[in-house]
Design a protein around this motif. Structure first.
Motif, PDB file in Angstrom:
ATOM      1  N   GLU A   1       0.714  -1.135  -0.063  1.00  0.00           N
ATOM      2  CA  GLU A   1       0.166   0.129  -0.062  1.00  0.00           C
ATOM      3  C   GLU A   1       0.860   1.168   0.059  1.00  0.00           C
ATOM      4  O   GLU A   1       0.416   2.188  -0.406  1.00  0.00           O
TER       5      GLU A   1
ATOM      6  N   ASN B   1       2.172   1.853  -3.367  1.00  0.00           N
ATOM      7  CA  ASN B   1       0.925   2.247  -4.225  1.00  0.00           C
ATOM      8  C   ASN B   1       0.429   3.866  -4.001  1.00  0.00           C
ATOM      9  O   ASN B   1       0.528   4.714  -4.885  1.00  0.00           O
TER      10      ASN B   1
ATOM     11  N   GLN C   1       3.992  -4.302  -8.965  1.00  0.00           N
ATOM     12  CA  GLN C   1       3.294  -3.201  -9.171  1.00  0.00           C
ATOM     13  C   GLN C   1       3.602  -2.427 -10.437  1.00  0.00           C
ATOM     14  O   GLN C   1       2.889  -2.413 -11.534  1.00  0.00           O
TER      15      GLN C   1
END
Length: 401
Positions: A139, A142, A275
Motif C-alpha cells: 500500500e 501504491n 506493481q
C-alpha cells in the motif's frame, strides 16, 4: 532481544498462569498503538513462559487476542481477498489461544500439549506479522508513488478561470480524489508502523504524528480551495490557499521521508517490482488495443514513478551501507535503472501515437521489459544481502579407525 524473550516464554507454556497470560497478552497487543509495536515479539516471549505463573499466563492470552483484533483493523483497508486471509489467520490464532488458556486454567500450561500449542501460535504470529508487513508495504508503494499529484490537480482546478468548461464538475472530482488520497497516505503510513515492521519507537511516533497531521490538514486545504474556487480573483483567498497547500506539501514530504526510512528495503522493492510490472503489462494491452491513449499514458507514468522511487530508496541504501561490495553493486544497478526510465517514456509515446506500428509497439515492449528487469536486479542484490542463504551443513565426521 524481545523476540528471543517471547520464544522463551512460549517454551515455558504451562509453567504457571502468570507466564501463560503474559505471553498471550504480549502477542495480541503488538499493534495496538505505536508504543506497542514490539508487543508481537513480547507476546512470543510470554508464550514461551506458559505455565510459569498466573499473571504471565493471563497477560499472554490477552496479548494474543489484542494483537489479532488490531490486525483485523489494519486489514480493513486491504483488498477483499487479502482481508479474508488475515481474518482467517486471526481466527486460527484466537482458537489456539483459547485452547491454550483452557489448559493453563486447568494447571496444564507447562505440559507438552500446551508447549506445542504455544509454539504453533508463535509460528502463526510470525506468519501474521509477515503478511501485515507485506500488504502495508504494498500500500505504501501504491499511495506514495505520486504523493502530491492529487494536490497539484486540485490546485489547477481551484485556479481555473470562470469560463472553463465543466469547471464545477472537474473541481468536485479533484476535491474527492484529493480527500481520498490524503486519507489513504495517512492510513497507509500508520498501518506500516502498526504492522510491526518499524521497531524504532521514535520513528513510529513520528510517523503516526505526521500521518495524523497530514490527515487533519487535508480538509483545511479543501476548505481553502473552495474559497479560492468561489473567489478566483480574491488575492487573500489565493494567498491563504498557497500557504496551506505549501504547508501540506512540507508535511507530505516529511511523511514520505519517514516512511522511506522505515520500510523494509527488500519488501519495498519487491512490491514495487510487482506493481511496476502490472502497470506496464496493462499499458501494453491498452496500446495494442488502440483504445484509451490517456489510460496508457497514466499507466506508463505510474510505472516510471515507481522506478524513480526505487532509485531513491537504492540511493539511501548506498548512503547507509558500510559494505563496499554492496555499495558498488547497488550503484551499478541503480545507474542502469535510471538510464532505462527515459527510453520507456519515449517508446511509449511513439507506440501510443502509432498503435498499428508493430515496430513501435515492439520497441516499447522491449524497453518496458528492460525496466522490470533492472528493478528486479536491485531486488535480487538487496535480497541476497539481507537474506543470505544458510551456510552448508558441515561434512560428516569420518569414523575413527
Amino acid at each position: 532481544a524481545k523476540i528471543h524473550q517471547a520464544k522463551e516464554l512460549l517454551q515455558e507454556s504451562g509453567k504457571n498462569k502468570e507466564t501463560d497470560e503474559a505471553g498471550i497478552l504480549s502477542v495480541t497487543s503488538c499493534t495496538t498503538e505505536a508504543r506497542k509495536i514490539a508487543k508481537i515479539h513480547q507476546a512470543k516471549e510470554l508464550l514461551q513462559e506458559s505455565g510459569k505463573n498466573k499473571e504471565t499466563d493471563e497477560a499472554g492470552i490477552l496479548s494474543v487476542t489484542s494483537c489479532t483484533t488490531e490486525a483485523r483493523k489494519i486489514a480493513e483497508s486491504f483488498s477483499p481477498n487479502k482481508k479474508f486471509e488475515i481474518d482467517k489467520l486471526c481466527d486460527e490464532i484466537d482458537a489456539m489461544a483459547a485452547e491454550l488458556a483452557q489448559l493453563q486454567a486447568n494447571g496444564q500450561g507447562s505440559t507438552a500439549t500446551a508447549k506445542a500449542i504455544a509454539e504453533a501460535i508463535n509460528q502463526k504470529l510470525i506468519t501474521l506479522e509477515k503478511a501485515l508487513k507485506y500488504e502495508t508495504t504494498n500500500e505504501i508503494v501504491n499511495v506514495f508513488k505520486d504523493p502530491l499529484g492529487p494536490l497539484n490537480q486540485l490546485s489547477e482546478a481551484a485556479k481555473a478561470s470562470i469560463d472553463t468548461p465543466n469547471r464545477k464538475e472537474i473541481f468536485d472530482k479533484r476535491v474527492s480524489t484529493f480527500e481520498v488520497h490524503s486519507k489513504k497516505m495517512g492510513d497507509a503510513a500508520i498501518d506500516l508502523a502498526k504492522a510491526g515492521g518499524v521497531m524504532d519507537k521514535k520513528t513510529v511516533d513520528d510517523i503516526i504524528r505526521t500521518s495524523e497531521k497530514v490527515k487533519k490538514m487535508g480538509p483545511q486545504v479543501v476548505h481553502a480551495a473552495n474559497i479560492l474556487f468561489n473567489n478566483p480573483d480574491n488575492e487573500e483567498a489565493k494567498a491563504h490557499y498557497e500557504t496551506l497547500s505549501e504547508d501540506y506539501r512540507e508535511e507530505v514530504a516529511k511523511l514520505q521521508k519517514l516512511v522511506d526510512s522505515a520500510v523494509d528495503a527488500v519488501e519495498f522493492v519487491s512490491a514495487s517490482e510487482a506493481q511496476l510490472k502490472s502497470d506496464l503489462e496493462e499499458a501494453k494491452a491498452y496500446i495494442r488495443s488502440g483504445k484509451d491513449p490517456q489510460k496508457s499514458f497514466e499507466l506508463v507514468a505510474s510505472a516510471t514513478r515507481i522506478a524513480k522511487r526505487v532509485t531513491a530508496l537504492t540511493d539511501a541504501e548506498i548512503d547507509n551501507s558500510d559494505d563496499p561490495q554492496l555499495k558498488r553493486d547497488l550503484t551499478i544497478a541503480k545507474d542502469t535503472l535510471q538510464q532505462s526510465i527515459a527510453p520507456v517514456v519515449t517508446s511509449a509515446r511513439a507506440a501510443i501515437l502509432q498503435p498499428k506500428n508493430e515496430v513501435a509497439v515492439a520497441q516499447f515492449s522491449q524497453k518496458a521489459d528492460k525496466l522490470v528487469k533492472d528493478v528486479h536486479e536491485i531486488n535480487s542484490i538487496l535480497d541476497a544481502h539481507y537474506n543470505p542463504p544458510p551456510p552448508p551443513p558441515p561434512p560428516p565426521e569420518e569414523p575413527v579407525p
